[in-house]
Design an enzyme around this catalytic site. Structure first.
Site, PDB file in Angstrom:
ATOM      1  N   ILE A 124      -1.776  20.694  40.207  1.00 47.91           N
ATOM      2  CA  ILE A 124      -0.423  20.825  39.652  1.00 47.91           C
ATOM      3  C   ILE A 124      -0.546  21.277  38.196  1.00 47.91           C
ATOM      4  CG2 ILE A 124      -0.216  18.344  39.100  1.00 47.91           C
ATOM      5  CD1 ILE A 124       2.863  18.821  39.887  1.00 47.91           C
ATOM      6  N   ALA A 125       0.194  22.325  37.860  1.00 55.74           N
ATOM      7  CA  ALA A 125       0.057  22.928  36.530  1.00 55.74           C
ATOM      8  C   ALA A 125       1.344  22.769  35.739  1.00 55.74           C
ATOM      9  CB  ALA A 125      -0.317  24.397  36.677  1.00 55.74           C
ATOM     10  N   THR A 127       1.047  21.408  32.099  1.00 55.15           N
ATOM     11  CA  THR A 127       0.694  21.553  30.678  1.00 55.15           C
ATOM     12  C   THR A 127       0.399  23.011  30.299  1.00 55.15           C
ATOM     13  OG1 THR A 127      -0.273  19.354  30.838  1.00 55.15           O
ATOM     14  CG2 THR A 127      -0.857  20.642  28.896  1.00 55.15           C
ATOM     15  N   GLY A 130       0.729  25.404  24.440  1.00 54.65           N
ATOM     16  CA  GLY A 130       1.630  25.001  23.357  1.00 54.65           C
ATOM     17  C   GLY A 130       2.394  23.722  23.605  1.00 54.65           C
ATOM     18  N   PHE A 157      -5.727  22.775  30.861  1.00 55.21           N
ATOM     19  CA  PHE A 157      -6.200  21.422  31.222  1.00 55.21           C
ATOM     20  C   PHE A 157      -5.902  21.101  32.693  1.00 55.21           C
ATOM     21  CE2 PHE A 157      -4.768  20.265  26.625  1.00 55.21           C
ATOM     22  CZ  PHE A 157      -5.931  20.799  26.081  1.00 55.21           C
ATOM     23  N   TYR A 236      13.567  17.270  38.016  1.00 48.96           N
ATOM     24  CA  TYR A 236      13.961  16.051  38.738  1.00 48.96           C
ATOM     25  C   TYR A 236      12.838  15.611  39.696  1.00 48.96           C
ATOM     26  CZ  TYR A 236      16.203  13.468  42.515  1.00 48.96           C
ATOM     27  OH  TYR A 236      16.476  12.547  43.490  1.00 48.96           O
ATOM     28  N   GLU A 245       2.055   8.808  40.211  1.00 48.10           N
ATOM     29  CA  GLU A 245       0.868   9.343  39.516  1.00 48.10           C
ATOM     30  C   GLU A 245       0.377   8.327  38.487  1.00 48.10           C
ATOM     31  OE1 GLU A 245       1.363  13.187  37.692  1.00 48.10           O
ATOM     32  OE2 GLU A 245      -0.523  13.030  36.600  1.00 48.10           O
ATOM     33  N   GLN A 339     -21.463  -2.411  24.621  1.00 44.53           N
ATOM     34  CA  GLN A 339     -22.054  -3.193  23.530  1.00 44.53           C
ATOM     35  C   GLN A 339     -23.029  -4.234  24.079  1.00 44.53           C
ATOM     36  OE1 GLN A 339     -21.546  -2.412  20.454  1.00 44.53           O
ATOM     37  NE2 GLN A 339     -22.541  -4.116  19.409  1.00 44.53           N
ATOM     38  N   GLY A 367       0.645  11.760  31.178  1.00 45.38           N
ATOM     39  CA  GLY A 367       1.564  11.286  30.126  1.00 45.38           C
ATOM     40  C   GLY A 367       0.758  10.374  29.217  1.00 45.38           C
TER      41      GLY A 367
END
Ligand SMILES: Cc1cc2nc3c(=O)[nH]c(=O)nc-3n(C[C@H](O)[C@H](O)[C@H](O)COP(=O)(O)OP(=O)(O)OC[C@H]3O[C@@H](n4cnc5c(N)ncnc54)[C@H](O)[C@@H]3O)c2cc1C
Length: 382
Positions: A124-125, A127, A130, A157, A236, A245, A339, A367
């Site tokens: 799924i694209a 992003t 910009g 991405f 929507y 997701e 650690q 998100g």
């Protein structure tokens, strides 16, 4: 998931998935990370074992059961073997709802069998170079040309960006619309469409076995029957599916934190300093005790969200809480576990080192965690 929430069928499925991940996935993690993507074969093997798009109809090869416990099992078993490569979770948890809810009958016939068998890998694209968080600001356009849309723009991405055969592209079909979201539609682009090209596999700091790429669309003629759902409804649809997701990311984060803690408890028993296992130092015991407590709280919360999702009762805000809180916790836990491994924790060959670098992105994609807090804040009327 907690055992008492699993029925006999889930347990059988879990055993099969666990065996698959140990035999078919774990041995290849390193080679896949080196080449920057998994093999297509592993997708087909997973499909043959019934681990892809389980909720799609039986008619096309799926199980036809909408029960997120199955999805969570796949994500958990991937996390347990430290596999960052196979994008099964994307196909099962993120993409499948779009297929079941919005595919036309013709699209179902065309694509569902391949999505279930692993012959078709999806992405799924949303992003763009910009804009990421501010989805309404996308610049990609799909202009109506009668029998097709003319798609122009670029995305970045994108998970499964190199391997994918079917990509849901978020584009503006009405760029002049007064309400930015009203002009957004979801357009399905296929592998060989003219004018569609991919950039190089992006060089990430972690998740090296998973391909992430830029996608470019230059006057791509996308036939009208590749529109997903209705024109102008894309925003929507995205808002409707994002809670699943986000829960998926939380569930994976929880499983990864549990796996990191388990391997660290063992390490603290085996490694000795000053004549005793390092777990015997009060500082180590307290650190482990705190992590055990927090991971148990996360597990309880995530499982509750899964059961609510199954009843269509998971709210947008609660999914956002799970995503932000559990992935923050995951990062805290893997850092603390590293650690406790001392210098070995910094060595790439140690699974905790891998878990550390792979975890970081969890707070960013799906998100960002800041956006999750915005959503929760808005839910309180601010
Ligand atoms: C490995 C990886 C895989 C990905 N896979 C996909 C994929 O498959 N498909 C896809 O479409 N995208 C994918 N993404 C993109 C990802 O969803 C975005 O990176 C993310 O949504 C953030 O967008 P951005 O990078 O543009 O950051 P920006 O939106 O520029 O944000 C930068 C910083 O500003 C903060 N910020 C922005 N707006 C606000 C606000 N209103 N309030 C407070 N803080 C704010 C952010 O929280 C962040 O800290 C992937 C990213 C990565 C790294």
């Amino acid at each position: 998931m907690q055992k008492h929430l699993l029925e006999e069928e889930h347990k059988m499925f879990q055993d099969a998935v666990k065996a698959f991940m140990e035999k078919e996935v774990a041995p290849h993690n390193k080679a896949w990370a080196e080449q920057g993507h998994v093999s297509r074969e592993i997708w087909q093997k997973a499909g043959a074992q019934g681990m892809l798009c389980m909720d799609l109809p039986e008619k096309y090869g799926g199980m036809g059961i909408k029960d997120f416990r199955y999805n969570a099992i796949v994500g958990e078993e991937l996390a347990k073997v430290g596999a960052s490569g196979p994008g099964f979770i994307l196909q099962n948890d993120v993409m499948a709802p779009y297929f079941t809810e919005y595919f036309t009958d013709e699209q179902k016939e065309r694509w569902m069998p391949g999505l279930i068998s692993g012959d078709i890998i999806s992405a799924i694209a949303m992003t763009e170079p910009g804009t990421g968080s501010d989805l309404q600001a996308i610049q990609t356009t799909a202009i109506d040309q009668g029998d097709h849309y003319l798609l122009n723009g670029s995305k970045t991405f994108i998970t499964n960006g190199i391997l994918s055969d079917l990509i849901i592209v978020v584009a503006k079909t009405d760029p002049k619309s007064q309400h930015a979201h009203a002009g957004i539609s979801l357009i399905i682009v296929e592998r060989d469409m003219e004018g569609f090209t991919r950039g190089k596999n992006l060089d990430k700091i972690g998740m090296k076995a998973q391909d992430t790429a830029e996608l470019f669309f230059n006057d791509v003629k996308v036939p009208k029957n590749n529109l997903l759902g209705k024109e102008g409804q894309g925003f929507y649809y995205l808002m409707r599916n994002l809670p699943q997701e986000r829960l998926s990311i939380a569930a994976t984060g929880c499983a990864a934190a549990e796996a990191a803690l388990d391997m660290t408890i063992q390490y603290c028993k085996d490694r000795k300093a000053f004549g005793r296992p390092i777990g015997k130092f009060q500082n180590s015991r307290f650190a482990l005790a705190e992590m055990k407590t927090e991971v148990t709280i996360a597990r309880t919360f995530v499982d509750q969200c899964i059961m609510e999702l199954n009843k269509n009762k998971l709210s947008v805000e609660k999914a956002a809480m799970a995503k932000y809180w559990v992935t923050d916790l995951q990062c805290k836990v893997v850092d603390q576990c590293l650690q406790l491994h001392g210098g070995y924790g910094y060595m790439s060959e140690f699974p905790i080192a891998q878990a550390y670098i792979d975890s970081r992105v969890q707070r960013i994609y799906g998100g960002t965690n800041e956006i999750m807090k915005e959503i929760i804040g808005r839910g309180m009327g601010f």
